[in-house]
Design a protein around this motif. Structure first.
Motif: not given
Length: 320
Positions: A8-17, A44-50, A55-59
């Protein structure tokens, strides 16, 4: 393969490895083993709202590494070559599938981390200055966000073309670091009005060209900094603010505002050749790629967080 993903979109903490399926090679594409990932502002813009394409998305736009597979219709590339690559997403991973047209050969011996940061960063700066900004020797340029990747590239390219270069940054310390790359006059936007400083530095004439990658309220200051027949290249929206400006001042001074998006032309012969020339220039030492910090891909959240703290001077790179 391992990748930095989000659901899901959001702050850096949405990223998972996490472990995700390996990419499949398109007949007109290649797969690279990623060795370096340059994080772009658009990432960073795409992670925030792109949009989440997968699914899951690799930005991620940019990555460089070694070709390990080529498609059946690709004749100009081969496994074992090192390339810098660009695509709409997918850079934050150990493997990456990209169109062969979106690859640029990295000269032997050149640092792959630096190569990873060239295509979008230097290509965008070049288009802002020359293709759309029509910069000529002897003119004066204002580079907003001079300590950013695009900003540092624009400073170097403008200076090399014979321009007088002004740039903005958030502190005197950051501005001081830009001097080595061709900055003539720095403007601390936290301490003074940018248009006022520009008019003071240009004897109230204004600048011939502004490169603005921030947008929002900064764009208003860029417009107010233009001289007669001045041009403004607007690229990106790093400020994440609404683009609401009064453009009526353009008419009285015969000024122009151009939106610049390298992605719209990146597969053209013009853009492809221009970017390859920039990669070669950097490899020869004619231009400098500034890397502020290197993070492991497993800490993509930390890397994105660091970028958004606006401490970096130049690009932030990740390695798998």
């Amino acid at each position: 393969m391992k990748a930095a993903v989000y659901y899901e979109n959001g702050p850096p903490d949405v990223l998972r490895y996490e472990e995700v399926p390996d990419p499949v090679c398109h007949p007109k594409g290649v797969i690279i083993r990623v060795e370096a990932i340059s994080i772009e502002g658009g990432d960073t813009l795409n992670r925030f709202g792109g949009p989440l394409v997968n699914h899951p998305h690799v930005v991620g736009y940019q990555a460089a590494g070694e070709i390990i597979e080529v498609g059946s219709e690709v004749t100009h590339l081969r496994p074992g070559q090192r390339v810098a690559t660009v695509d709409g997403f997918g850079s934050h991973a150990e493997l990456r599938a990209v169109p062969a047209r979106n690859c640029w050969l990295v000269p032997d011996g050149y640092d792959i981390k630096q190569a990873s940061a060239i295509p979008v960063t230097f290509g965008t700066a070049h288009d802002c200055l020359f293709e759309f900004g029509r910069l000529k020797a002897g003119e004066t340029v204002l580079v907003q966000a001079g300590a950013s990747g695009v900003g540092l590239a624009a400073i170097q390219l403008a200076k090399r073309a014979g321009a007088r270069v002004l740039a903005t940054a958030s502190s005197d310390e950051r501005l001081a670091r830009l001097k080595a790359y061709g900055l003539d006059h720095g403007i601390n936007y936290q301490a003074e009005s940018v248009p006022d400083a520009v008019m003071r530095l240009t004897d109230k004439k204004g600048v011939n060209l502004v490169v603005d990658s921030v947008g929002g309220a900064t764009l208003k200051g860029s417009l107010a900094s233009l001289g007669y027949r001045g041009r403004l290249s607007m690229v990106g929206n790093a400020g994440r603010e609404p683009m609401v400006v009064d453009v009526s001042s353009l008419m009285g001074g015969n000024r122009t505002l151009s939106g610049v998006f390298l992605g719209a032309e990146i597969m053209s012969d013009r853009a492809h050749d221009m970017i390859q020339t920039l990669v070669d220039d950097c490899a020869r030492g004619g231009l400098q790629v500034v890397i502020d910090k290197v993070f492991p891909l497993s800490d993509a959240a930390g890397a994105h967080r660091y970028i958004e703290s606006r401490q970096a001077v130049g690009r932030v790179v990740m390695v798998p």
